[in-house]
Design an enzyme around this catalytic site. Structure first.
Site, short mmCIF file in Angstrom:
data_model
loop_
_atom_site.label_atom_id
_atom_site.label_comp_id
_atom_site.label_asym_id
_atom_site.label_seq_id
_atom_site.Cartn_x
_atom_site.Cartn_y
_atom_site.Cartn_z
N GLU A 1 22.72 75.61 2.84
CA GLU A 1 21.78 76.47 2.12
C GLU A 1 20.67 76.95 3.04
O GLU A 1 20.23 78.11 2.97
CB GLU A 1 21.17 75.72 0.93
CG GLU A 1 22.19 75.32 -0.13
CD GLU A 1 22.74 73.92 0.08
OE1 GLU A 1 23.06 73.27 -0.92
OE2 GLU A 1 22.86 73.49 1.25
N ALA B 1 50.52 48.97 9.34
CA ALA B 1 50.70 50.19 8.55
C ALA B 1 51.36 49.86 7.21
O ALA B 1 50.96 50.38 6.16
CB ALA B 1 51.55 51.20 9.33
N GLY B 2 52.36 48.99 7.25
CA GLY B 2 53.03 48.59 6.02
C GLY B 2 52.12 47.85 5.08
O GLY B 2 52.22 47.99 3.85
N CYS C 1 21.34 69.25 -2.52
CA CYS C 1 20.72 67.93 -2.54
C CYS C 1 19.32 68.01 -3.14
O CYS C 1 18.65 69.04 -3.06
CB CYS C 1 20.70 67.33 -1.14
SG CYS C 1 19.76 68.29 0.07
N GLY D 1 51.15 49.53 14.20
CA GLY D 1 52.55 49.16 14.14
C GLY D 1 53.03 48.97 12.71
O GLY D 1 52.29 49.14 11.74
N ALA D 2 54.29 48.59 12.60
CA ALA D 2 54.94 48.50 11.29
C ALA D 2 54.27 47.49 10.36
O ALA D 2 54.18 47.71 9.16
CB ALA D 2 56.42 48.14 11.47
#
Length: 392
Positions: A60, A315-316, A83, A311-312
């Protein structure tokens, strides 16, 4: 929010322009939201701007400076509620009041507890007409991480994955360079740049010794709109439950913030040798591993968006425990074979109802690869009372 408003063609055009402006701040505003503003008088744009960097003027203010006295009696189109509080900059609602705008069109309310409708009410109390809700979904989508953090105290979590057609991340011997092409790797750099924090595990550090930073030269077309000096590196977060990180790790040599998260304190002599840009955090030990919900609760104090590159197992864990909001999968046109390393380590689901619910949000080609963005249905059964039981 105002309902049943008949938006004019000009209204929709100007808010679309404000959203377009807001996107210019995607890579530079964090942890603030990306916001755009357009000021219109006599059906003409007299001022416009966007928030460029935290601590600097909001959208703004940029638009009002451009408009000058033309802003008096004008209409301001803003993608996020102005705001109402004093932070590092004065309230934008007050600036709009002082210049004498006649009407403000707000796309979406600000869930920040310091604002949360107060900006809109301040404008209305000053006699300014305020309409809310034009292009609300598009404006909300500009700042998914900020919105989630303001609403829940938790950051938005994206799990980045790269795999072959048969769902493998590397050959059986660990060789993985390169599964995906250069176009996908450039896209990952942009994904990192938009993230407040990048999370990985100690196993990835020990196996690959990555730097985990944004590499400016690999940003492609973004370099046309951002200088190297403007580049904001994400906080690099390394989950190292048993404090095994070697001082020789390549990531330590890159001068940008690193957070080492463990369940036991690093030896004093180790900490004494750490560079000044590295800090340590000890979280309670749960089954000998870092609690991911506790980690996200900590990161949620300052981070809108967390990118998981791991890694797996790690992430898993984010996916299996209902902590991931989206997956970004770069799928290469390669087949690595049955002995290759799997993409994710997940529970042994016994029913289809147990598997994570995914929804395809976007699919596009990046050179020879395909990038899939998948939304993860949140696990509403996961409450804070259960967080201490969830580990990785």
């Amino acid at each position: 929010m105002s309902l049943n408003i008949s938006w004019s063609v000009l209204d929709t055009q100007m808010m679309s322009r404000a959203i377009q402006l807001a996107r210019k701040g995607f890579y530079t505003t964090r942890p603030n939201p990306s916001v755009g503003c357009v000021i219109v008088k006599d059906n003409q744009i007299v001022g416009e701007g966007y928030h460029q960097k935290a601590g600097e003027p909001h959208a703004e203010v940029h638009a009002l400076r451009m408009a000058g006295e033309h802003a008096r009696g004008a209409t301001a189109y803003v993608t996020l509620e102005p705001c109402s509080h004093y932070g590092r900059t004065p309230p934008c609602a007050l600036a709009l009041i002082n210049i004498g705008v006649k009407r403000v069109v707000v796309a979406v309310e600000d869930p920040n507890p310091q604002v949360a409708g107060r900006g809109i009410q301040m404008l209305r109390d000053a006699g300014i007409e305020v309409d809310v809700g034009l292009h609300r979904d598009e404006a909300y989508a500009l700042n998914l991480g900020f919105m989630k953090r303001m609403e829940s105290g938790l950051p938005r979590v994206t799990v980045k994955l790269a795999a072959s057609l048969d769902g493998k991340t590397a050959l059986s011997n660990g060789v993985s360079k390169w599964i995906t092409g250069p176009e996908s790797r450039r896209d990952v750099q942009r994904l990192r740049l938009r993230s407040c924090a990048l999370v990985t595990g100690i196993e990835t550090i020990l196996a690959d010794d990555p730097s985990l930073n944004v590499r400016y030269q690999e940003l492609g077309g973004i370099k046309d709109s951002i200088t190297e000096a403007q580049l904001l590196q994400p906080l690099r977060v390394i989950l190292d439950s048993r404090a095994r990180l070697p001082l020789s790790a390549a990531c330590l040599a890159i001068v940008s913030p690193i957070l080492l998260v463990s369940t036991v304190a690093y030896p004093a002599e180790f900490q004494a040798q750490l560079p000044s840009h590295v800090s340590c955090l000890v979280l309670p030990a749960i089954a000998g591993r870092v609690s991911l919900p506790e980690l996200l609760s900590y990161l949620g104090q300052s981070c809108n968006h967390v990118l998981v590159e791991a890694g797996a197992t790690l992430a898993g864990a984010f996916l299996a425990q209902g902590l991931a909001d989206e997956l970004v999968l770069y799928q290469a046109m390669k087949i690595l074979g049955g002995q290759g390393r799997n993409l994710l380590q997940l529970p042994d689901y016994q029913t289809m109802a147990q598997i994570p619910a995914l929804m395809l949000v976007d699919e596009r080609k990046l050179g020879p690869d395909t990038r899939l963005i998948l939304s993860v249905k949140p696990d509403t059964s996961l409450s804070k009372s259960n967080w201490s039981k969830i580990t990785v």
